[in-house]
Scaffold this motif. Structure first.
Motif, PDB file in Angstrom:
ATOM      1  N   HIS A   1     -81.212 -72.094 -35.914  1.00  0.00           N
ATOM      2  CA  HIS A   1     -81.945 -70.954 -35.376  1.00  0.00           C
ATOM      3  C   HIS A   1     -83.102 -70.545 -36.279  1.00  0.00           C
ATOM      4  CE1 HIS A   1     -78.448 -69.475 -32.595  1.00  0.00           C
ATOM      5  NE2 HIS A   1     -79.168 -70.436 -32.061  1.00  0.00           N
TER       6      HIS A   1
ATOM      7  N   CYS B   1     -83.511 -68.161 -38.564  1.00  0.00           N
ATOM      8  CA  CYS B   1     -83.818 -66.741 -38.785  1.00  0.00           C
ATOM      9  C   CYS B   1     -84.208 -66.537 -40.254  1.00  0.00           C
ATOM     10  CB  CYS B   1     -82.611 -65.880 -38.433  1.00  0.00           C
ATOM     11  SG  CYS B   1     -81.986 -66.186 -36.758  1.00  0.00           S
TER      12      CYS B   1
ATOM     13  N   CYS C   1     -81.831 -64.478 -42.634  1.00  0.00           N
ATOM     14  CA  CYS C   1     -80.401 -64.825 -42.690  1.00  0.00           C
ATOM     15  C   CYS C   1     -79.842 -64.728 -44.109  1.00  0.00           C
ATOM     16  CB  CYS C   1     -80.176 -66.226 -42.139  1.00  0.00           C
ATOM     17  SG  CYS C   1     -78.439 -66.712 -42.124  1.00  0.00           S
TER      18      CYS C   1
ATOM     19  N   SER D   1     -90.035 -62.455 -32.079  1.00  0.00           N
ATOM     20  CA  SER D   1     -88.819 -63.263 -32.115  1.00  0.00           C
ATOM     21  C   SER D   1     -89.125 -64.735 -32.353  1.00  0.00           C
ATOM     22  CB  SER D   1     -88.044 -63.098 -30.806  1.00  0.00           C
ATOM     23  OG  SER D   1     -86.868 -63.865 -30.805  1.00  0.00           O
TER      24      SER D   1
ATOM     25  N   GLU E   1     -86.999 -65.600 -35.626  1.00  0.00           N
ATOM     26  CA  GLU E   1     -85.781 -66.368 -35.345  1.00  0.00           C
ATOM     27  C   GLU E   1     -86.144 -67.452 -34.323  1.00  0.00           C
ATOM     28  OE1 GLU E   1     -83.427 -62.917 -34.563  1.00  0.00           O
ATOM     29  OE2 GLU E   1     -84.515 -62.457 -32.730  1.00  0.00           O
TER      30      GLU E   1
ATOM     31  N   GLU F   1     -82.374 -74.730 -42.377  1.00  0.00           N
ATOM     32  CA  GLU F   1     -82.468 -74.749 -40.919  1.00  0.00           C
ATOM     33  C   GLU F   1     -82.693 -76.145 -40.351  1.00  0.00           C
ATOM     34  OE1 GLU F   1     -86.588 -72.863 -39.928  1.00  0.00           O
ATOM     35  OE2 GLU F   1     -85.870 -71.942 -41.787  1.00  0.00           O
TER      36      GLU F   1
ATOM     37  N   GLY G   1     -88.485 -71.066 -39.223  1.00  0.00           N
ATOM     38  CA  GLY G   1     -88.628 -69.720 -39.746  1.00  0.00           C
ATOM     39  C   GLY G   1     -89.195 -69.694 -41.147  1.00  0.00           C
TER      40      GLY G   1
END
Length: 375
Positions: A82, A84, A87, A204, A208, A105, A14
């Motif tokens: 993930h 994102c 976040c 998406s 994420e 991440e 991300g």
């Protein structure tokens, strides 16, 4: 000196960069000397995920925030694969001397003694049960949970003790633990919230990147619902001009999948999340980056972020009011928002203290004997 290369993201990640955390002593600045340049269209080198076992000193986090429906939470992991970009937990990696960007991440920490610590907390004579939210900061069902199984161990302790729990995730891996959650839900001890930010798989994939696809999350809602577990949908975050046009469609899809409740949060950009998100915008939506940030500032009193408890979740001003109206009118029309999907409706009266608590040496002892152990 070569001109700076345009921002580009790594496949499956991300964050666009590994920005410096605010507590790092030594500053660093990126410089393109041309040696690291890749051909146009070529993927940047991948960041390998590293998971480090750690023995935490405590496991339950307490808060006094008036704008969230729980006071106690548990996070089995630090960092989240993930990825994102939005976040709000990303800045916590700064406390570890790591970057809230790609490090957050890709360099993860697993609290391998989480279940043991939880059992000790619940056995303490002064402990008073309140529903525990799992997966608040970082997802309890991120990919490494398949092997670590820490979340499942925690649920086994809570089930044994009749302790209420609310799960928050955007992963279909939660289906693995239906055998624990369904019996708890039947007693009013468990519910779940599935986060759906967008129904667009292309968005998406960058927003994420390593979370379950939107269609898979809808299927998870259906599976949990069919198992008797109350599920609400979290439409979060709502990003102007990116995910905001989908509010009604997300709610309708979640209702059709079986969701019984819904809530939302507008985009929050605290600390290092702000520059990371703006880098992501420039890399993936350069044509609308300025429009998005202008709208964010309109909802934050002219600033990029406002941490005031009364404003941080939903914003303020005309656009925040329009989002609020759209959301609540759709929820009313669809019949969402029923009480059985709320964390604060879980039953705390069935709680019983664990009979056996692991000692520091790893052996077991009865909870009532804890005060008698001097050595």
């Amino acid at each position: 000196m070569l001109p700076p290369r345009p921002l580009a993201a790594r496949k499956g990640r991300g964050a666009v960069s590994n920005i410096q955390g605010r507590y790092e002593v030594n500053g660093r600045e990126g410089f393109d000397d041309g040696w690291a340049a890749t051909d146009e269209g070529e993927d940047l080198p991948a960041f390998k995920t590293q998971v480090t076992d750690e023995f935490a000193k405590s496991i339950l986090s307490h808060n006094a925030s008036p704008d969230i429906p729980f006071k106690v939470s548990l996070n089995p992991y630090r960092g989240c694969e993930h990825g994102c970009i939005y976040c709000f937990a990303r800045p916590t990696h700064s406390y570890l001397g790591l970057s809230p960007g790609l490090d957050f991440e890709s360099r993860l920490f697993a609290k391998v003694n989480a279940a043991e610590l939880l059992r000790r907390e619940l056995a303490h004579p002064s402990y008073k049960p309140e529903h525990i939210a799992i997966g608040v900061n970082t997802d309890a069902y991120q990919p490494c949970e398949r092997d670590k199984r820490i979340t499942r161990q925690v649920l086994e302790v809570l089930s044994e003790c009749g302790h209420p729990v609310g799960m928050i995730t955007k992963s279909s891996l939660i289906e693995r633990d239906i055998d624990i959650l369904a019996p708890m839900a039947e007693k009013g001890l468990a519910c779940a919230a599935i986060t759906i930010t967008t129904l667009d798989s292309e968005i998406s994939r960058t927003l994420e990147p390593r979370a379950a696809a939107p269609a898979r999350r809808l299927r998870a809602i259906r599976t949990l619902t069919d198992a008797g577990i109350p599920v609400s949908v979290s439409v979060a975050p709502i990003i102007p001009f990116v995910t905001e046009p989908e509010i009604e469609r997300i709610l309708e899809a979640a209702r059709d999948a079986g969701a019984v409740g819904a809530h939302y949060v507008v985009l929050r950009l605290p600390f290092e999340v702000n520059p990371l998100f703006q880098e992501w915008l420039e890399a993936h939506f350069p044509e609308r980056a300025a429009r998005v940030m202008n709208r964010v500032r309109e909802m934050r009193g002219g600033k990029d972020y406002d941490s005031d408890f009364s404003k941080r979740m939903h914003g303020e001003g005309v656009w925040a009011d329009l989002i609020r109206q759209r959301f609540h009118k759709t929820v009313d029309r669809l019949g969402l928002g029923r009480l059985e999907g709320r964390f604060d409706r879980l039953d705390t009266s069935q709680f019983r203290r664990p009979l056996v608590v692991p000692a520091a040496t790893g052996t077991g002892r009865r909870a009532g004997a804890a005060q008698l152990d001097l050595f």
